[in-house]
Enzyme design. Structure first.
Site, PDB file in Angstrom:
ATOM      1  N   ALA A 113       0.934  -1.119   0.090  1.00 30.54           N
ATOM      2  CA  ALA A 113       0.076   0.007   0.049  1.00 30.54           C
ATOM      3  C   ALA A 113       0.851   1.165   0.023  1.00 30.54           C
ATOM      4  CB  ALA A 113      -0.914  -0.155   1.221  1.00 30.54           C
ATOM      5  N   HIS A 248      -5.958   3.680   9.280  1.00 35.06           N
ATOM      6  CA  HIS A 248      -7.352   3.154   8.920  1.00 35.06           C
ATOM      7  C   HIS A 248      -7.669   3.522   7.626  1.00 35.06           C
ATOM      8  CE1 HIS A 248      -8.159   2.331  13.122  1.00 35.06           C
ATOM      9  NE2 HIS A 248      -7.541   3.605  13.525  1.00 35.06           N
TER      10      HIS A 248
HETATM   11  N1  HPA Z   1       2.982   7.293   3.164  1.00 37.25           N
HETATM   12  C1  HPA Z   1       3.934   6.192   3.698  1.00 37.25           C
HETATM   13  N2  HPA Z   1       3.534   4.897   3.595  1.00 37.25           N
HETATM   14  C2  HPA Z   1       2.288   4.663   3.160  1.00 37.25           C
HETATM   15  C3  HPA Z   1       1.195   5.890   2.856  1.00 37.25           C
HETATM   16  C4  HPA Z   1       1.925   7.157   2.924  1.00 37.25           C
HETATM   17  O1  HPA Z   1       1.343   8.119   2.598  1.00 37.25           O
HETATM   18  N3  HPA Z   1      -0.012   5.143   2.256  1.00 37.25           N
HETATM   19  C5  HPA Z   1       0.472   3.985   2.621  1.00 37.25           C
HETATM   20  N4  HPA Z   1       1.727   3.619   3.192  1.00 37.25           N
END
Ligand code: HPA
Length: 290
Positions: A113, A248
């Site tokens: 993610a 979240h």
């Molecule tokens: N920054 C760092 N790690 C992440 C982010 C982010 O915006 N979104 C998901 N993992």
């Protein structure tokens, strides 16, 4: 025991649970672990059953290896990754990758993610990783080199395999899943970035930011795995929207995207080239025939 002995000990324990030799290794990112349900499971080995193996402190990561098949392809899944921000050493972070390599994997699919830096990226988008910036985390190869696994000074000019990237884009197009491509930057975490940092990362050429992946990719590339990376953009990076960043939000968007993520990865694995061994066997058979 030296580092290789330790890795081989883990590998041998896992081999006691299954005779299946994995060909494709997959690391599942935060909120994307429902993909594990798509595996015809042959063996499941929890990290906690391996002596002194690090455990996942992030509750979204289960901490187990799954070995099984997807559409007749032998896969091993690291369902739970070890992050640098959990306090593990770079060498610990990459242990699952090395174990999967020693078990026989040839291809490594790394998923995560990530926050979108590129202004064309929206939450819910997928990004094929084209290249990475790992200058903000230590090299996982620092220290004693395991020569049996790879060279002391590995080339990093082509970490993410072009054919695999093209295949992923092709699968997404066939499934009508919009897909972007870009550069992933790994931070140390666990804090999210400041808006000023995001501005700097943008100037440096990053399209997405996250707290994993690039150390694993360096390690995989070092030991000769073909690498493919897929990010699920869960949020606009710090300062690019009015939203406060939280895990979240990350988990919510990743879970909403899980259906498309699973469809895409399943199709990709289905269409992945045959293993080198199978290709060699076919060549030999053709030669015999001639
Ligand atoms: N920054 C760092 N790690 C992440 C982010 C982010 O915006 N979104 C998901 N993992």
């Amino acid at each position: 025991m030296n580092d290789l002995d330790i890795l081989e000990t883990y590998t041998n324990i896992i081999k006691e649970h299954t005779s299946l030799v994995p060909d494709i290794a997959i690391i599942l990112g935060s909120g994307l672990n429902s993909f594990a349900n798509m595996v015809n499971i042959d063996a499941e080995i929890s990290y906690s059953s391996l002596p002194d193996f690090p455990t996942c402190t992030n509750k979204m990561h289960k901490g187990r290896f799954i070995i099984g098949t997807i559409e007749n392809k032998n896969v091993i899944i690291a369902d739970g990754r070890l992050h640098y921000y959990e306090g593990y050493t770079p060498k610990q972070v990459i242990m699952p990758v090395r174990i999967m390599k020693l078990l026989g994997a040839k291809t490594l699919v790394i998923t995560n993610a990530a926050g979108g830096i590129n202004e064309n990226f929206e939450p819910g988008d997928f990004m094929v990783i084209e290249d990475q910036i790992s200058s903000f985390v230590p090299s996982p190869l620092r220290g004693y080199n395991i020569d049996e696994l790879g060279p002391r000074f590995p080339d990093c000019s082509n970490i993410y395999d072009t054919d695999l990237r093209n295949l992923l884009k092709e699968c997404a197009a066939n499934l009508n899943i919009p897909i972007k491509e870009g550069v992933y930057l790994q931070t140390q975490g666990p804090n999210y970035e400041t808006p000023a940092e995001i501005k700097m990362y943008k100037l440096l050429g990053a399209d997405a930011v996250g707290m994993s992946t690039s150390m694993e990719a360096i390690c995989g590339s070092h030991c000769g795995l073909k690498i493919c990376g897929l990010s699920c953009i869960t949020n606009k990076a710090a300062g690019l929207s009015d939203n406060k960043l939280s895990d979240h939000e990350v988990i919510e968007i990743a879970s909403k995207s899980a259906n498309n993520f699973c469809r895409l990865l399943f199709d990709f694995i289905k269409k992945l080239n045959k293993t080198l061994n199978e290709e060699l066997k076919e060549c030999e058979e053709e030669e015999e025939f001639q």
